[in-house]
Design an enzyme around this catalytic site. Structure first.
Site, mmCIF file in Angstrom:
data_model
loop_
_atom_site.group_PDB
_atom_site.id
_atom_site.type_symbol
_atom_site.label_atom_id
_atom_site.label_comp_id
_atom_site.label_asym_id
_atom_site.label_seq_id
_atom_site.Cartn_x
_atom_site.Cartn_y
_atom_site.Cartn_z
ATOM 1 N N HIS A 83 40.661 34.877 39.683
ATOM 2 C CA HIS A 83 41.540 34.063 40.526
ATOM 3 C C HIS A 83 41.897 32.807 39.749
ATOM 4 C CE1 HIS A 83 43.227 32.275 44.193
ATOM 5 N NE2 HIS A 83 42.733 31.147 43.720
ATOM 6 N N ASP A 162 42.008 33.037 57.430
ATOM 7 C CA ASP A 162 42.580 32.203 56.359
ATOM 8 C C ASP A 162 44.078 31.981 56.555
ATOM 9 O OD1 ASP A 162 42.370 30.786 53.771
ATOM 10 O OD2 ASP A 162 43.726 32.360 53.097
ATOM 11 N N ARG A 169 46.470 23.845 57.317
ATOM 12 C CA ARG A 169 46.112 22.870 56.260
ATOM 13 C C ARG A 169 47.379 22.302 55.649
ATOM 14 N NH1 ARG A 169 42.866 26.312 52.344
ATOM 15 N NH2 ARG A 169 43.030 24.513 50.952
ATOM 16 N N SER A 184 38.584 29.288 51.537
ATOM 17 C CA SER A 184 39.801 30.104 51.476
ATOM 18 C C SER A 184 39.754 31.107 50.311
ATOM 19 C CB SER A 184 40.998 29.160 51.340
ATOM 20 O OG SER A 184 42.156 29.877 51.077
ATOM 21 N N LYS A 188 38.291 35.444 50.554
ATOM 22 C CA LYS A 188 39.197 36.554 50.237
ATOM 23 C C LYS A 188 38.628 37.411 49.104
ATOM 24 C CE LYS A 188 42.599 33.611 50.226
ATOM 25 N NZ LYS A 188 43.812 32.871 50.071
HETATM 26 N N1 IUR Z 1 44.680 29.537 46.983
HETATM 27 C C1 IUR Z 1 44.002 29.975 48.066
HETATM 28 O O1 IUR Z 1 43.864 31.171 48.256
HETATM 29 N N2 IUR Z 1 43.495 29.069 48.920
HETATM 30 C C2 IUR Z 1 43.621 27.746 48.742
HETATM 31 O O2 IUR Z 1 43.134 26.982 49.533
HETATM 32 C C3 IUR Z 1 44.336 27.309 47.599
HETATM 33 C C4 IUR Z 1 44.858 28.213 46.734
HETATM 34 I I1 IUR Z 1 44.628 25.287 47.284
#
Ligand code: IUR
Length: 446
Positions: A83, A162, A169, A184, A188
């Site tokens: 990621h 999320d 947010r 977040s 995932k």
């Molecule tokens: N990418 C995500 O998946 N969540 C986040 O809170 C952010 C970037 I900043």
């Protein structure tokens, strides 16, 4: 007894610690819409202001992960993913996923779309005719079985909490909170059923965090929570001032990623792919050291194995076989299937000197206005808009030399856009310049 949400908000607002049960109730409330949006917003602001302990962040991440489906894969699979916190010209996933698959890993990469100045891997892939980012869980499993990697969009069933929290947010200016970002991202990745995860946490002018210290803080939180969730997690802190590679946009970035898969990508892109991939191979237990991991990834880029996996992934995700074959064949000029912009404008270097900086953020902002990016989720983008840099940081350049080629569909670049682009190029008089590597630091699991 119904949960008293105002009490929970007050507890966090006054600096108290939420219990596991409190956090579970909050996330359940978010998922089932039993809690009002104003209450969610207030709780997000309280978390933003008071922070969360590691225990609270872990509880939040677990509750979010369990708000939806959690993938379970065959036990013998080594399931890994990467990621990135987002950058300009960041096409690393495109060569990395197939390189890892070529090493025998399974990579169910769930990616996002671009928003504001950062590009999205899904948008880049959609500039390839026929590429389908929406795949069911059954299709993902089949592609992993047959090919080893896929790059797909978020399914409706994965971490539904999320989606609600992320939108709120954004609306309440609480995006930049380490516990909320950790919850977040890691929820995932946990729901993807991974064995190992590497995070590319960027810092610099064109990144979410501008300095190394703040990026390190975020990376440490992500790594701690990921490992405590049972996913072997490590992070790389990487510089994000100038764009990665020489191409920024969607179609142009796919072309550059293909060059990397053909073993002739720009050095900084190849460095990131091998560092992130090598680190992942090591922490997952596939290799016995970071160095052997890097060597294995390098081999897969050089011997064509990663390219073969990429071609198979394209076909498995809907690209006609002849298109995939042409894109992945060795000739340099085989991108006739990619959509081209109507105009190309070249800008010139204003004075002799060394290229000291190329401001990725300024460049991305101009491309965004030309149609390459979106301001609101759901907006359409123009895949053919982009930029090719024709000079590198540290290079000696001469007045009048072309430094950038912009691909655009609007008839002319405005005076404003031209001047924004010209200020993105910083030329200095010194002819000695040390080129810094992209990777600044590795963050290891404790
Ligand atoms: N990418 C995500 O998946 N969540 C986040 O809170 C952010 C970037 I900043």
């Amino acid at each position: 007894m119904p949960v008293n949400f105002p009490e929970l908000i007050k507890l966090k607002r006054d600096g108290g610690e939420l219990s596991l049960a409190d956090i579970h109730a909050f996330v359940q409330g978010v998922k089932s819409a039993d809690i009002q949006e104003s209450q969610i917003g207030a709780m997000l602001m309280a978390i933003w202001q008071k922070g969360m302990s590691d225990e609270e962040t872990l509880a939040l991440t677990k509750a979010m992960m369990n708000s939806g489906e959690v993938f379970v894969w065959p036990e013998e699979w080594l399931v890994v993913d990467k990621h990135s916190t987002g950058g300009v010209g960041d096409k690393v996933s495109l060569p990395l996923a197939p390189a890892l698959a070529a090493c025998g890993c399974k990579v169910p990469m769930i990616s996002g779309r671009g928003l504001a100045h950062t590009g999205g891997t899904l948008d880049k892939l959609e500039s390839i005719p026929g590429f389908e980012v929406n795949q069911s869980v059954e299709q993902v499993k089949q592609i992993l079985q047959d090919v080893g990697c896929c790059i797909v969009g978020q399914t409706e069933t994965l971490v539904p909490a999320d989606r609600v929290l992320y939108a709120l947010r954004d609306a309440t200016s609480t995006v930049e909170s380490i516990p909320l970002i950790t919850g977040s991202i890691i929820s995932k990745k946990g729901a993807e059923g991974l064995s190992a995860l590497v995070l590319d946490v960027k810092f610099g002018r064109a990144a979410l965090y501008k300095d190394l210290d703040s990026a390190r803080h975020l990376a440490q939180s992500l790594v701690t929570v990921g490992n405590r969730l049972g996913v072997k997690t490590g992070a790389v802190l990487s510089r994000m001032d100038a764009p990665i590679g020489r191409c920024v946009g969607n179609a142009v970035e796919v072309c550059e990623a293909l060059e990397c898969l053909k073993g002739r990508g720009p050095d900084d892109l190849t460095e990131l792919v091998t560092a992130l991939g090598g680190y992942l191979l090591w922490i997952s237990g596939h290799c016995h050291s970071l160095e052997t991991g890097k060597i294995e990834i390098t081999q897969k880029l050089k011997n064509g194995d990663a390219l073969k996996k990429f071609q198979a992934m394209l076909v498995a995700q809907g690209v006609p076989a002849d298109v995939a074959h042409s894109l992945c064949s060795d000739a340099t000029n085989n991108f006739q299937y990619m959509k081209k912009a109507a105009h190309q404008t070249e800008l010139k270097v204003p004075q002799d000197g060394t290229v000291l900086e190329i401001d990725g953020l300024a460049l991305a902002q101009v491309l965004h206005k030309l149609g390459a990016g979106r301001t609101k989720s759901g907006e359409k983008i123009d895949h053919s808009v982009g930029a090719e840099l024709l000079v590198d940081i540290g290079q000696w350049v001469m007045k009048g030399q072309t430094w950038i080629r912009i691909h655009h569909n609007s008839t002319e670049l405005s005076t404003h856009q031209r001047s924004d682009l010209q200020t993105a190029l910083v030329i200095g008089s010194s002819n000695r310049y040390k080129i810094e590597s992209r990777v600044a630091e590795f963050i290891y699991p404790k």
